[in-house]
Each structure stands twice: as C-alpha cells, then as structure tokens.
Design a protein around this motif. Structure first.
Motif, PDB file in Angstrom:
ATOM      1  N   GLN A 183       0.430  -1.674  -0.124  1.00  0.00           N
ATOM      2  CA  GLN A 183       0.069  -0.044   0.243  1.00  0.00           C
ATOM      3  C   GLN A 183       0.631   1.504   0.014  1.00  0.00           C
ATOM      4  OE1 GLN A 183      -2.977  -0.345  -0.239  1.00  0.00           O
ATOM      5  NE2 GLN A 183      -3.766  -2.120   0.531  1.00  0.00           N
ATOM      6  N   THR A 184       0.834   2.459  -0.698  1.00  0.00           N
ATOM      7  CA  THR A 184       0.823   3.255  -1.284  1.00  0.00           C
ATOM      8  C   THR A 184       1.304   4.407  -0.295  1.00  0.00           C
ATOM      9  OG1 THR A 184       0.263   4.489  -2.592  1.00  0.00           O
ATOM     10  CG2 THR A 184       1.919   3.262  -3.725  1.00  0.00           C
ATOM     11  N   ASN A 185       2.167   5.425   0.906  1.00  0.00           N
ATOM     12  CA  ASN A 185       0.866   6.763   1.069  1.00  0.00           C
ATOM     13  C   ASN A 185      -0.144   7.034   0.628  1.00  0.00           C
ATOM     14  OD1 ASN A 185       3.308   6.087   2.913  1.00  0.00           O
ATOM     15  ND2 ASN A 185       4.356   7.846   1.944  1.00  0.00           N
ATOM     16  N   ALA A 186      -0.350   7.089  -0.390  1.00  0.00           N
ATOM     17  CA  ALA A 186      -1.761   7.702  -1.018  1.00  0.00           C
ATOM     18  C   ALA A 186      -2.700   6.788  -0.421  1.00  0.00           C
ATOM     19  CB  ALA A 186      -1.201   7.941  -3.367  1.00  0.00           C
ATOM     20  N   LEU A 219      -8.291   4.892   2.049  1.00  0.00           N
ATOM     21  CA  LEU A 219      -8.199   4.534   3.382  1.00  0.00           C
ATOM     22  C   LEU A 219      -8.815   4.944   4.326  1.00  0.00           C
ATOM     23  CD1 LEU A 219      -6.415   1.012   2.427  1.00  0.00           C
ATOM     24  CD2 LEU A 219      -8.590   0.994   1.311  1.00  0.00           C
ATOM     25  N   ASP A 220      -7.517   5.944   5.097  1.00  0.00           N
ATOM     26  CA  ASP A 220      -8.081   6.370   5.775  1.00  0.00           C
ATOM     27  C   ASP A 220      -9.162   6.996   6.174  1.00  0.00           C
ATOM     28  OD1 ASP A 220      -6.728   6.817   9.137  1.00  0.00           O
ATOM     29  OD2 ASP A 220      -7.144   9.412   8.278  1.00  0.00           O
ATOM     30  N   ILE A 221      -9.576   8.047   5.036  1.00  0.00           N
ATOM     31  CA  ILE A 221     -10.643   9.259   4.869  1.00  0.00           C
ATOM     32  C   ILE A 221     -11.475   7.910   5.046  1.00  0.00           C
ATOM     33  CG2 ILE A 221     -11.359  10.976   3.498  1.00  0.00           C
ATOM     34  CD1 ILE A 221      -8.887  11.713   2.607  1.00  0.00           C
ATOM     35  N   GLU A 222     -11.652   6.978   4.240  1.00  0.00           N
ATOM     36  CA  GLU A 222     -12.544   6.101   3.933  1.00  0.00           C
ATOM     37  C   GLU A 222     -13.262   5.652   5.109  1.00  0.00           C
ATOM     38  OE1 GLU A 222     -11.941   4.182   0.330  1.00  0.00           O
ATOM     39  OE2 GLU A 222     -11.530   6.157  -1.056  1.00  0.00           O
ATOM     40  N   HIS A 223     -12.848   4.934   5.494  1.00  0.00           N
ATOM     41  CA  HIS A 223     -13.121   3.773   6.546  1.00  0.00           C
ATOM     42  C   HIS A 223     -12.663   4.421   7.967  1.00  0.00           C
ATOM     43  CE1 HIS A 223     -14.074   1.488   3.689  1.00  0.00           C
ATOM     44  NE2 HIS A 223     -12.440   1.377   2.561  1.00  0.00           N
ATOM     45  N   PHE A 224     -11.741   5.024   8.561  1.00  0.00           N
ATOM     46  CA  PHE A 224     -10.995   5.141  10.030  1.00  0.00           C
ATOM     47  C   PHE A 224     -12.053   6.699  10.196  1.00  0.00           C
ATOM     48  CE2 PHE A 224      -7.000   5.357  13.148  1.00  0.00           C
ATOM     49  CZ  PHE A 224      -7.587   5.485  13.757  1.00  0.00           C
ATOM     50  N   ILE A 225     -12.953   6.737  11.804  1.00  0.00           N
ATOM     51  CA  ILE A 225     -13.257   7.431  11.905  1.00  0.00           C
ATOM     52  C   ILE A 225     -12.814   7.810  13.369  1.00  0.00           C
ATOM     53  CG2 ILE A 225     -15.559   8.092  13.456  1.00  0.00           C
ATOM     54  CD1 ILE A 225     -17.559   6.520  11.873  1.00  0.00           C
ATOM     55  N   SER A 251     -10.729  16.733   3.033  1.00  0.00           N
ATOM     56  CA  SER A 251      -9.654  17.477   1.644  1.00  0.00           C
ATOM     57  C   SER A 251      -8.136  17.264   2.287  1.00  0.00           C
ATOM     58  CB  SER A 251      -9.997  18.838   1.605  1.00  0.00           C
ATOM     59  OG  SER A 251     -10.368  19.653   3.166  1.00  0.00           O
ATOM     60  N   GLU A 252      -7.839  17.199   3.380  1.00  0.00           N
ATOM     61  CA  GLU A 252      -6.509  17.148   3.866  1.00  0.00           C
ATOM     62  C   GLU A 252      -6.240  15.893   4.180  1.00  0.00           C
ATOM     63  OE1 GLU A 252      -6.327  19.919   7.690  1.00  0.00           O
ATOM     64  OE2 GLU A 252      -6.807  21.513   6.258  1.00  0.00           O
ATOM     65  N   GLY A 253      -6.839  15.400   4.945  1.00  0.00           N
ATOM     66  CA  GLY A 253      -6.647  13.606   5.180  1.00  0.00           C
ATOM     67  C   GLY A 253      -5.818  13.845   6.814  1.00  0.00           C
ATOM     68  N   SER A 254      -5.137  13.212   6.714  1.00  0.00           N
ATOM     69  CA  SER A 254      -4.119  12.441   7.969  1.00  0.00           C
ATOM     70  C   SER A 254      -2.804  12.772   7.671  1.00  0.00           C
ATOM     71  CB  SER A 254      -5.003  11.378   9.118  1.00  0.00           C
ATOM     72  OG  SER A 254      -6.021  11.783   8.688  1.00  0.00           O
ATOM     73  N   GLN A 255      -1.763  13.727   8.513  1.00  0.00           N
ATOM     74  CA  GLN A 255      -0.151  12.635   8.803  1.00  0.00           C
ATOM     75  C   GLN A 255      -0.524  11.796   9.501  1.00  0.00           C
ATOM     76  OE1 GLN A 255       2.109  14.889  11.907  1.00  0.00           O
ATOM     77  NE2 GLN A 255       3.697  14.620  10.536  1.00  0.00           N
ATOM     78  N   ILE A 256       1.014  10.772   8.404  1.00  0.00           N
ATOM     79  CA  ILE A 256       0.359   9.122   8.832  1.00  0.00           C
ATOM     80  C   ILE A 256       1.908   8.741   8.621  1.00  0.00           C
ATOM     81  CG2 ILE A 256       0.740   7.028   7.969  1.00  0.00           C
ATOM     82  CD1 ILE A 256      -0.505   7.967   5.015  1.00  0.00           C
ATOM     83  N   ALA A 257       1.685   8.578  10.828  1.00  0.00           N
ATOM     84  CA  ALA A 257       3.046   8.466  11.839  1.00  0.00           C
ATOM     85  C   ALA A 257       3.287   7.119  11.319  1.00  0.00           C
ATOM     86  CB  ALA A 257       2.411   8.334  12.887  1.00  0.00           C
ATOM     87  N   ASP A 314       7.228  10.559  10.478  1.00  0.00           N
ATOM     88  CA  ASP A 314       6.353  10.586   9.307  1.00  0.00           C
ATOM     89  C   ASP A 314       6.572  10.103   8.085  1.00  0.00           C
ATOM     90  OD1 ASP A 314       7.646  11.955   7.595  1.00  0.00           O
ATOM     91  OD2 ASP A 314       6.194  13.509   7.934  1.00  0.00           O
ATOM     92  N   GLU A 315       5.031   9.511   7.382  1.00  0.00           N
ATOM     93  CA  GLU A 315       5.365   8.641   5.869  1.00  0.00           C
ATOM     94  C   GLU A 315       6.718   8.734   5.131  1.00  0.00           C
ATOM     95  OE1 GLU A 315       2.420  11.401   4.720  1.00  0.00           O
ATOM     96  OE2 GLU A 315       3.574  10.768   6.721  1.00  0.00           O
ATOM     97  N   ASN A 316       7.342  10.410   5.149  1.00  0.00           N
ATOM     98  CA  ASN A 316       7.598  10.969   4.500  1.00  0.00           C
ATOM     99  C   ASN A 316       9.123  11.325   5.031  1.00  0.00           C
ATOM    100  OD1 ASN A 316       6.667  11.733   2.501  1.00  0.00           O
ATOM    101  ND2 ASN A 316       5.247  13.868   3.522  1.00  0.00           N
ATOM    102  N   GLY A 317       9.436  10.049   5.859  1.00  0.00           N
ATOM    103  CA  GLY A 317      11.227  10.304   7.003  1.00  0.00           C
ATOM    104  C   GLY A 317      11.093  11.692   8.011  1.00  0.00           C
ATOM    105  N   GLN A 318      10.125  12.653   7.702  1.00  0.00           N
ATOM    106  CA  GLN A 318      10.382  13.626   8.823  1.00  0.00           C
ATOM    107  C   GLN A 318      10.232  13.152  10.520  1.00  0.00           C
ATOM    108  OE1 GLN A 318      10.973  17.043   8.145  1.00  0.00           O
ATOM    109  NE2 GLN A 318      11.254  17.290  10.191  1.00  0.00           N
TER     110      GLN A 318
END
Length: 458
Positions: free
Chosen positions: A3-6, A11-17, A28-34, A44-48
C-alpha cells in the motif's frame, strides 16, 4: 499487496473514524501518517522526524521502541496471551501487577479492578461507588460532583463527568441529575483582585455550598484530577485538594482521584495525590503511563475500606456482576510490570524531579510574547495560554484557531504539540534530556514568534 502512502491516506479517510476529527477539513486534507517511532521522536511517512512533545497522548512516558517492554509483551503473548478472567480464574501478570500497584500507591489503595483505559476505569468507579453505598444501606447517596473543564473520559457517563463544554455539542447527555459541576481551579482566570488563598477559600466554599444545596445524604463522591490535563493544564491553588478532601470526609463522601495523566512519573512521583497534594483518595484511577502507552490498560484502585463493603457476599448465588472481557489482560499487565521495572531501574521519578524545573523555566521565557497570557504546569506537563489582550486576559475567539496556528508552526519545525482551544499543551516523554527540553522550548519560541503578528491582527 503493498500500500502506498496515497492508498493509506485514502483508506483512512474512507474507513477510519478518528477521535476529535474536524470534518470541516478532514476529507480534503486527510491525515498525517505516523509511520515509525524511536526514543522521543516520531517519523512520518516521508521520513520527517518530529520531537514527540506530547508523549503520544500523555502516555508514552518511557519513549518509543523500548526493547524491554516490547520483549515483555512478546514473551507473554507467546506464553499465554489471554485467558478468561471472570470468576475465580487469574493470570500471573495481572496478579503480580496488582500487588505492585498496592505497594506503590498510598494509604490502603490495595484493590485493583482492571479496565482497558481511563474512560472505562472512571465509568466503572462511578458504578462501584453507587454499589458501595447501596451495600451500606444508603441508596439515596448517588450524586457525583465534578468540575468545569475537567476531563474524565468519553463513555456516556464519563462524558457527563467531563466539564469541557465544547466536547458536548450535538451529543445527548445522560445522568443530568446525577452529575453536577463546580468551578475549575483555574488560578489564571480567578476573579480580579483575589489572591491565591482567597481564591482557594472561594472554591472550597462553593463546593460545600453545592453539597448542602444537593443534600449531603444525596451526594456520593467528588472526582478531580490533581492537575487538570485536557482542560488546559490547570494547577490548583495551594491547599485546595487537601481541603476538598476534608469536606468530603465531613459529609461522608468518597474522593476519586483521576490520576490517568499524573500517575507514573509525570510529576516525578508514582502518584501525586498524597506526596504532592497532601490527601489520600478513596479511589484512584490510572491508565496511560501504566504501560507507557504500549498496550491499552487502565485500572480503578479501591481502598480496603471500600473493598471490605463490596466484598461482603450479597446473597446466596449472587456475584459482583461487572467486568470486561479484557479485564487483567495478561499481555497488558506484563507491559505494566515491565514499565514499572524500568522506571525503578532508571529512577525515572528522580529524573523528572531534576529535569522538570529546567523545562518549566525554559518555557517561562514565552511570557515575553504579547500573545502569551499564562505559562503554567508542573514538572513535565505544561500549558501555554494564548490571549488577545493579556492585560484583560481576553481570549481569542474559536474561529481564530490560535493554538492550532502554533501547532502548525511547531510541526513545520519538527515538534508535535497539542492545541486545545487557546492553550498549547506539552507533555513530553519522561526520558527527555536537557537538550530535548532546550530544543522543544526553542521551537516553541520560534513558532509563537512566527504567529504573533497574524494573531494580533486577527
């Protein structure tokens, strides 16, 4: 399938409350992925990499990725991850952890009822308080007094105990006649011209007046955090808790100390009530730091005096009919035992007592900014309150999002803080070093400096 970050974001927007979601921007913004975490940092998902300035959510006290806790969890899961705890069956970690808690906590707090978190522990405590007074032949003694801006959970009953009004919009409330609130012990917002001692007198008198108004025969308990957490990190005036406890004793009430945030080192002690505030509660609620956030676990811990009443057999064939599938979960209790062992080995409480004054002292420099009205807290919990006019202590309107602006400015610089209304909250891991403290406070200063012009213009 990879699964890519996108993909994860979609999936987070569609399923995770999520808890406390802002649906005005979430879709519109979605989540920062830890994605990963290590020590006092989250990646995070970008290595930051970010300094975890809130220890997950007041809970990752010993930092991320500690092998001792991970290994204890794995070993217990391989040995026996779960067995039904109902009735007369136990497991070794749950029994040993209960004994350790009885040894660490003050007074006769010797009897542990495990839950899965702080909300469920507070909910169970209220039910047990009512049961206790029923068993004593005092069935009218039911009402609970909480405080404005208190946070005690999000189950139906604990949401009612919670006194943060912004958490209640469009939700129904239960137990309206059961739970009553008195003023928060908010020194910063005390009436003009009233010193700390007079404010304490005012709060104690208000509490006693409320008991008398409701009728002492009807009031069962008072519930309070030693330092308010999610309500804005409010430190009560000197002597407040001990005097409130004395009022409870006068009217035959129980005192519930919600130490979900403050226990297990946050204030440099195993628990804060007795050591720092001079009272011993009848019931103590713990969670969060109990396992350093590695596995969900909470507990309501009862005095021997309460246990002697609730453990008296009701009638032939009757049982104490409350509990949870995961009460005393073996893996969670193994994590709790490993956490306590590490805290003892590394003398974490002493470290917090040493590093806390440095942390608070560095943060106090934020008072130089015009938009900072108050910097408060103790040891490794702090709240920075932002104001539009600090001479009048005039708050920003919710639409300004003052603390959220600081949150975003901190995140861009690699620090995670928690915005709550106009208050920026910090509650870092207890293993913070001096350099971690300095980096955190440097970033906070830069962030507040950045947003000050826009806030003053708002």
């Amino acid at each position: 399938m990879h699964q890519t970050n996108a993909d994860i974001r979609r999936l987070d927007i569609e399923h995770f409350i999520h808890p406390y979601t802002d649906f005005a921007t979430f879709k519109s913004e979605g989540s920062q992925i830890a994605a990963r975490a290590s020590g006092v940092h989250v990646i995070d998902e970008n290595g930051q990499r970010y300094v975890d300035g809130i220890a997950g959510l007041w809970c990752v006290n010993l930092g991320h990725g500690r092998r001792e806790i991970v290994d204890a969890i794995a070993e217990q899961a391989a040995t026996m991850q779960y067995y039904n705890p109902f009735g007369h069956t136990t497991n070794i970690p749950a029994t040993l952890l209960a004994a350790e808690l009885a040894e660490l906590l003050p007074g006769s707090l010797n009897h542990v009822f495990y839950t899965t978190g702080g909300s469920t522990a507070n909910d169970l405590a209220i039910r047990m308080v009512h049961y206790y007074f029923n068993r004593r032949g005092m069935p009218r003694k039911k009402k609970i007094i909480s405080r404005v801006d208190a946070y005690h959970g999000s189950t139906y009953v604990t949401a009612r105990l919670t006194g943060i009004h912004a958490t209640k919009y469009d939700f129904d409330e239960v137990a309206e006649g059961l739970v009553h609130h008195v003023s928060a012990a908010n020194l910063y917002r005390r009436p003009a011209g009233m010193d700390e001692a007079a404010f304490c007198n005012h709060l104690v008198s208000e509490f006693e007046d409320r008991i008398l108004q409701l009728g002492p025969d009807n009031v069962a308990a008072f519930i309070a955090e030693p330092i308010m957490g999610a309500g804005g990190v409010m430190v009560a005036p000197a002597g407040y808790h001990a005097r409130m406890h004395a009022i409870c004793r006068r009217y035959g009430m129980l005192y519930i100390a919600d130490e979900v945030v403050t226990a297990f080192g946050r204030l440099g002690e195993w628990s804060a009530s007795e050591t720092l505030y001079g009272y011993t509660p009848d019931i103590m609620i713990v969670a969060k730091g109990l396992t350093s956030g590695y596995v969900p676990l909470g507990a309501a811990i009862f005095s021997s005096e309460i246990y002697d009443v609730i453990s008296t057999p009701q009638r032939k064939g009757a049982v104490l009919s409350l509990g949870f599938t995961y009460t005393g979960h073996a893996v969670a209790c193994a994590a709790g035992r490993a956490t306590i062992a590490m805290m003892k080995r590394d003398d974490v409480n002493q470290h917090v007592r040493k590093i806390g004054p440095l942390f608070q002292g560095l943060l106090s420099s934020l008072r130089s900014f015009e938009v900072v009205g108050d910097v408060r807290g103790s040891h490794l919990m702090a709240g920075i309150e932002l104001v539009k006019d600090r001479h009048q202590r005039l708050p920003f309107g919710a639409e300004v999002g003052a603390a959220h602006r600081v949150f975003l400015a901190c995140r861009r610089r690699g620090l995670i803080v928690r915005p709550i209304g106009n208050v920026v909250v910090l509650s870092p891991p207890l293993v913070f070093s001096q350099e971690d403290c300095r980096e955190t406070c440097r970033i906070m200063s830069e962030a507040v400096e950045e947003v000050t012009p826009a806030l003053l213009a708002a």
